[in-house]
Write a protein that holds these residues in place. Sequence first.
Motif, mmCIF file in Angstrom:
data_model
loop_
_atom_site.group_PDB
_atom_site.id
_atom_site.type_symbol
_atom_site.label_atom_id
_atom_site.label_comp_id
_atom_site.label_asym_id
_atom_site.label_seq_id
_atom_site.Cartn_x
_atom_site.Cartn_y
_atom_site.Cartn_z
ATOM 1 N N GLY A 82 12.601 -6.758 9.928
ATOM 2 C CA GLY A 82 13.472 -7.442 10.869
ATOM 3 C C GLY A 82 12.784 -8.270 11.943
ATOM 4 N N PHE A 124 16.237 -0.637 1.583
ATOM 5 C CA PHE A 124 16.219 0.502 2.499
ATOM 6 C C PHE A 124 16.768 0.062 3.854
ATOM 7 N N TYR A 261 1.075 -9.585 12.100
ATOM 8 C CA TYR A 261 1.340 -10.094 13.446
ATOM 9 C C TYR A 261 0.863 -9.199 14.576
ATOM 10 N N TYR A 286 2.921 -7.576 19.303
ATOM 11 C CA TYR A 286 2.671 -8.810 18.522
ATOM 12 C C TYR A 286 2.689 -10.009 19.460
ATOM 13 N N PHE A 303 9.416 -1.722 17.204
ATOM 14 C CA PHE A 303 9.195 -0.763 16.111
ATOM 15 C C PHE A 303 10.349 -0.850 15.137
ATOM 16 N N ALA A 304 10.134 -0.288 13.956
ATOM 17 C CA ALA A 304 11.256 -0.080 13.033
ATOM 18 C C ALA A 304 11.120 1.311 12.432
HETATM 19 P P1 HAM Z 1 6.952 -1.158 8.581
HETATM 20 O O1 HAM Z 1 5.911 -0.135 8.896
HETATM 21 O O2 HAM Z 1 6.680 -2.084 7.463
HETATM 22 O O3 HAM Z 1 7.175 -1.984 9.913
HETATM 23 O O4 HAM Z 1 8.329 -0.455 8.319
HETATM 24 C C1 HAM Z 1 8.883 0.408 9.280
HETATM 25 C C2 HAM Z 1 9.459 1.648 8.615
HETATM 26 O O5 HAM Z 1 10.374 1.268 7.596
HETATM 27 C C3 HAM Z 1 8.434 2.497 7.895
HETATM 28 O O6 HAM Z 1 7.778 3.362 8.788
HETATM 29 C C4 HAM Z 1 9.302 3.272 6.921
HETATM 30 O O7 HAM Z 1 9.923 4.373 7.558
HETATM 31 C C5 HAM Z 1 10.376 2.254 6.576
HETATM 32 N N1 HAM Z 1 10.079 1.648 5.267
HETATM 33 C C6 HAM Z 1 9.227 0.645 5.010
HETATM 34 N N2 HAM Z 1 9.235 0.347 3.687
HETATM 35 C C7 HAM Z 1 10.110 1.186 3.114
HETATM 36 C C8 HAM Z 1 10.578 1.399 1.781
HETATM 37 N N3 HAM Z 1 10.161 0.648 0.773
HETATM 38 N N4 HAM Z 1 11.504 2.370 1.562
HETATM 39 C C9 HAM Z 1 11.965 3.134 2.580
HETATM 40 N N5 HAM Z 1 11.559 2.975 3.860
HETATM 41 C C10 HAM Z 1 10.644 2.031 4.124
HETATM 42 C C11 HAM Z 1 8.073 -3.009 10.044
HETATM 43 O O8 HAM Z 1 8.933 -3.257 9.245
HETATM 44 C C12 HAM Z 1 7.948 -3.752 11.351
HETATM 45 N N6 HAM Z 1 8.933 -4.833 11.351
HETATM 46 C C13 HAM Z 1 8.149 -2.813 12.515
HETATM 47 C C14 HAM Z 1 8.048 -3.513 13.831
HETATM 48 C C15 HAM Z 1 9.076 -3.935 14.595
HETATM 49 N N7 HAM Z 1 6.932 -3.833 14.440
HETATM 50 C C16 HAM Z 1 7.229 -4.461 15.566
HETATM 51 N N8 HAM Z 1 8.519 -4.549 15.657
#
Ligand code: HAM
Length: 420
Positions: A82, A124, A261, A286, A303-304
Amino acid sequence: MLTQAPKGTRDILPEDIAQWNYVEQKFSELCKKFGYKEIRIPVFEHTELFQRGVGDTTDIVQKEMYTFKDKGDRSITLRPEGTAGVVRSYIEHGMGSLPQPVKLFYQITAYRYENVQKGRYREFHQFGVELLGAADPSADVEVISMLALYFEQLGIKNLVLNLNSIGCPKCRSAYNEKLKAYLKEHLSSMCETCRERYERNPMRILDCKEEGCKLRIKDAPALLDHICDECRDHFSKVTTRLEAIGIPYNIDKGIVRGLDYYTKTVFEFVSKNIGTQGTVCGGGRYDGLVEACGGAPTPGIGFALGVERLLLEMQSQGIELPKAETPHIYIGAIGEKAALMCERLAWQLRRNNIFCVKDIMNRSVKAQMKYADKLGAHYALILGDNEIENNKAQLKDMRTGETKDISLDTLIDRLVKHRG
Ligand code: HAM
């Protein structure tokens, strides 16, 4: 094929919806209390946004994106996360001219073509926040503390907060040279992707999941040991403030995160309970992303959280999750006159906000009682000619089996005022 959802996607069935609603609502309440406003972004964006934002040497962009040409020959990608979309929206809608910082939260689906396993899907759900315009370490602490508080409110224990700093472009370029010098002798035995990343983005090699490469990366120099004074000072303020509010953390020099990023602080909350996909959420700062996407230089952090993993963790910790609400009353009818009365009563009850289910199947009394029981209705009332004539019916408490004679005139009043 026709009757099976695509691999890596899952239906969230009615019996599970209450728990999803519960964690969604708790998350949005928490975000609002911290001053975050909800944003909804599109499911798809121009592919270039993710290439630039997430980074074209990441696994996500190189291997996992759902990318296709639309009928206008534009390259479109289903969002793999996101942050890039939120940053695009921040720029597009001139949010840089709003009072800073801008605090946003979202609840989205995301799409990655990954190897499917427990806790890892191709579609997801993520809950996330993005805090734009604040460079101070207290912003880092704010977003981390939101997660800590969310877990506390849900009753989740024992998640480990792993923390690292991956510096800024300044310290990273010096570090990249050190890393390349270390990796040089191992390169010939590493995978093709690593060899390609060696020139373009050596730090990404640290993210490789190939067993052979992982072995060689193990003793590579850590970025945290090479960050500049400004980044070190920022990191030390983050840890000091976390200590001040009693949030335990573990410094993990190995965290690089799978997205390009990030600058300075990066973090993950990890579980030991739910197997290999134990990272429940991840995030970080970032500070260069808004600019990389075409906006004015603007710091950011967020975070996500993976909702499927969150629920898995709650289940594995034995935390009771809410179940679907059951009807307060079931009203059945036998015969046309009774059906009209049933119609009126149900209408009045529903207008008074009482969860009421009425007969729409013309079943026998026995079948209707059985159905009311299956629904978990608290009360059941079956109307027939007799009941209409005498203006009286038996209200059955399905939990105790007790029945009470009540006048149909007072039924609404009783149920609305006394709920029984
Ligand atoms: P990310 O670590 O790629 O970060 O994803 C965040 C969370 O999404 C992961 O810790 C995990 O719990 C969940 N997740 C990721 N991939 C999958 C998958 N294939 N299936 C199920 N759950 C999954 C981000 O997405 C960044 N945008 C976070 C962020 C926001 N950083 C700064 N702002």
